[in-house]
Design a protein around this motif. Structure first.
Motif, short mmCIF file in Angstrom:
data_model
loop_
_atom_site.label_atom_id
_atom_site.label_comp_id
_atom_site.label_asym_id
_atom_site.label_seq_id
_atom_site.Cartn_x
_atom_site.Cartn_y
_atom_site.Cartn_z
N GLY A 1 0.79 -1.23 0.00
CA GLY A 1 0.00 0.00 0.00
C GLY A 1 0.82 1.27 0.00
O GLY A 1 2.00 1.28 -0.38
N SER A 2 0.18 2.33 0.45
CA SER A 2 0.82 3.64 0.46
C SER A 2 1.71 3.77 1.69
O SER A 2 1.72 2.90 2.57
N THR A 3 2.45 4.87 1.75
CA THR A 3 3.35 5.14 2.88
C THR A 3 3.09 6.58 3.32
O THR A 3 2.38 7.32 2.63
N PHE B 1 4.97 4.12 -2.64
CA PHE B 1 4.17 2.93 -2.32
C PHE B 1 5.11 1.77 -2.04
O PHE B 1 6.24 1.74 -2.56
N VAL B 2 4.65 0.82 -1.25
CA VAL B 2 5.55 -0.29 -0.91
C VAL B 2 4.80 -1.61 -0.95
O VAL B 2 3.61 -1.69 -0.63
N ASN B 3 5.52 -2.64 -1.39
CA ASN B 3 4.98 -4.00 -1.46
C ASN B 3 6.10 -4.91 -0.94
O ASN B 3 7.11 -5.10 -1.62
N THR C 1 -3.59 -0.24 -6.60
CA THR C 1 -3.37 0.69 -5.48
C THR C 1 -2.51 1.87 -5.94
O THR C 1 -2.80 3.04 -5.64
N LEU C 2 -1.46 1.55 -6.67
CA LEU C 2 -0.53 2.59 -7.14
C LEU C 2 -1.22 3.50 -8.17
O LEU C 2 -1.06 4.73 -8.14
N SER D 1 -2.17 -2.83 5.05
CA SER D 1 -1.55 -1.51 5.08
C SER D 1 -0.42 -1.46 6.11
O SER D 1 -0.40 -2.23 7.08
N LEU D 2 0.49 -0.54 5.88
CA LEU D 2 1.58 -0.30 6.84
C LEU D 2 0.99 0.19 8.17
O LEU D 2 1.54 -0.07 9.25
N ASP D 3 -0.14 0.85 8.05
CA ASP D 3 -0.81 1.45 9.20
C ASP D 3 -1.23 0.41 10.26
O ASP D 3 -1.46 0.75 11.41
#
Ligand code: FAD
Ligand code: PYC
Length: 418
Positions: A353-355, A361-363, A384-385, A398-400
């Motif tokens: 997802g996003s950062t 963005f990261v996967n 997503t991107l 998500s990173l969240d």
């Protein structure tokens, strides 16, 4: 494959104007040379580029790799494909991938040798039996095939398996996902690369990303590489094992640890192993490739490292386990072994997802089990991107979640000690 030549052309043009653009060409925003830059030409990065081009109309995409395409974990893994995960979020993303695997050779017009020969996970204790039965029920409720086998049924499905009572960890049953199987790892990278390249994607090998550039508003403006700077407003970091290093270039600290994970193959023999067998308890997993080699995977090293070779004692332990489960294989010689660097999250689920950095963005975080996810991961990451908001299947990853605590604990999902 093309390099970042558009930059040389721009700089030549710029030099022709004495180092500055005519006033009417100046833009308050930096010029984006590529619509998106993907860092990492493994299966996930190449699949992302392919779906960005084929489904989201992106025309100017660069995929950069510090080595050669498919030379990371994609070309080093044991290729086990399955979707029999416990939690709904995981089952959804791995099943999305499994459905794409089923039509991938046709979609890419390249034979990725996907072979749904069945993945059988062995139970050796009452605890294992309960855990796997729970997986079977959960998967059935999710609409995913998984079935429980008695030891005799497991032996009928995989004749070389020893189900005798004298072995150290007798087989007490098994969970079988018949649609699971294997594919040819290199072919997956090559298939996505060829299909992406045909859609105009630039794949630049020997091009290490060394920095991530950001504008005054904090948003990404490009990447620094060993072959020069490249401008873009969207970056997808898909660099398994090295994600923390790359994200640190943008000031983002990741909840990841990198470990070596190793595998080995035997000398080639005639077809003897009809399916994939995994055993969490004795730490071994095995299948037979179309070349005839028995493909055997071991566990991760106990310490974090960037070494592309695992500890010899880990391989020795795995071979002991294999010889116990399959006594007939004792006579085989091992041909070669190698390691890859996997990045693991605390809950052993990926981050897609996003950062906090706009445009970045990261996967990552697929750990020991991301090959099976390749098509699904690339598909949902591309969406997503492209849209700037999570694809519904990617949203839980998500990173969240490491801030909110909505973890997806899949630590028991594979036969790999991690
Ligand atoms: P990779 O294929 O590793 O690609 C990342 C790329 O990023 C690399 O090519 C690397 O060179 C590049 N890169 C890194 N840093 C930079 C930089 N600074 N600039 C430019 N490029 C950079 N999964 C399964 O599902 N089933 C299995 O049976 C299985 N077995 C495994 C066995 C082993 C021994 C290993 C090591 C892994 C295994 N896995 C398995 C895990 C699986 O291989 C990975 O999760 C998956 O392949 C990751 O794919 P990727 O495209 O994200 O990463
Ligand atoms: O995730 O199935 C898996 C796996 C097998 C070996 C390494 N990972």
């Amino acid at each position: 494959m093309a390099g970042p030549t558009s930059f040389s052309a721009w700089s030549l043009l710029r030099r022709a104007f004495g180092g500055s653009w005519p006033e009417q060409w100046r833009s308050p925003e930096p010029q984006a040379a590529y619509d998106a830059v993907i860092v990492g030409a493994g299966g996930h990065g190449l699949a992302t580029a392919y779906y960005l081009a084929s489904e989201h109309g992106f025309r100017h995409i660069a995929v950069l790799d510090k080595g050669w395409l498919g030379g990371g974990n994609t070309g080093r893994n044991t290729t086990i494909i399955r979707s029999n995960y416990l939690w709904d979020e995981s089952a959804a993303i791995y099943e999305h991938a499994l459905k794409l695997w089923e039509g991938l050779s046709q979609a890419l017009n390249y034979n990725v040798m996907y072979s749904p020969r069945g993945v059988m996970m062995l139970a050796h204790s009452h605890h294992d039996v309960r855990v796997f039965r729970r997986h079977v029920h959960a998967n059935r409720a999710q609409g995913i095939d998984n079935e429980w086998l008695t030891p005799e049924q497991a032996k009928a499905f995989c004749p070389p398996l020893d189900i005798g009572s004298s072995v150290r960890y007798p087989v007490m049953g098994a969970a079988l996902q018949r649609r699971g199987g294997i594919a040819r790892h290199d072919a997956v990278a090559w298939g996505y690369a060829r299909a992406a390249s045909a859609l105009g994607v630039d794949i630049v090998q020997n091009c290490e990303v060394t920095g991530i550039a950001r504008g005054p508003d904090g948003a990404v403006t490009g990447v620094e590489t060993t072959r020069g700077p490249i401008r873009t407003r969207k970056i997808g970091v898909v660099a398994a094992g090295h994600t923390s290093v790359l994200m640190a270039m943008a000031g983002v600290r990741m909840p990841l640890e990198s470990f070596p994970l190793q595998a080995l193959v035997s000398e080639p023999i005639k077809p003897v192993m009809p399916c994939v067998v995994m055993s969490n308890t004795v730490h071994a997993y095995i299948s037979q490739s179309d070349k005839g080699e028995l493909v055997i995977g071991a566990g991760t090293d106990a310490y974090t490292s960037y070494s592309q070779a695992g500890g010899p004692h880990i391989a020795a332990h795995t071979l002991e386990a294999i010889c116990e489960l399959f006594p007939a294989f004792r006579r085989l010689r091992m041909l070669r072994n190698w390691g890859g660097i996997v990045d693991c999250t605390p809950d052993r689920s990926p981050i897609v997802g996003s950062t906090p950095v706009p445009g970045l963005f990261v996967n990552c975080g697929w750990g020991t089990g991301g090959f099976k996810a390749t098509p699904g991961s690339g598909h949902v990451f591309a969406a997503t991107l492209a849209r700037g908001e999570p694809h519904p299947i990617a949203a839980p990853f998500s990173l969240d979640r490491f801030r909110t605590g909505r973890l997806i604990d899949e630590a028991a999902a594979a036969a790999v000690s991690h």
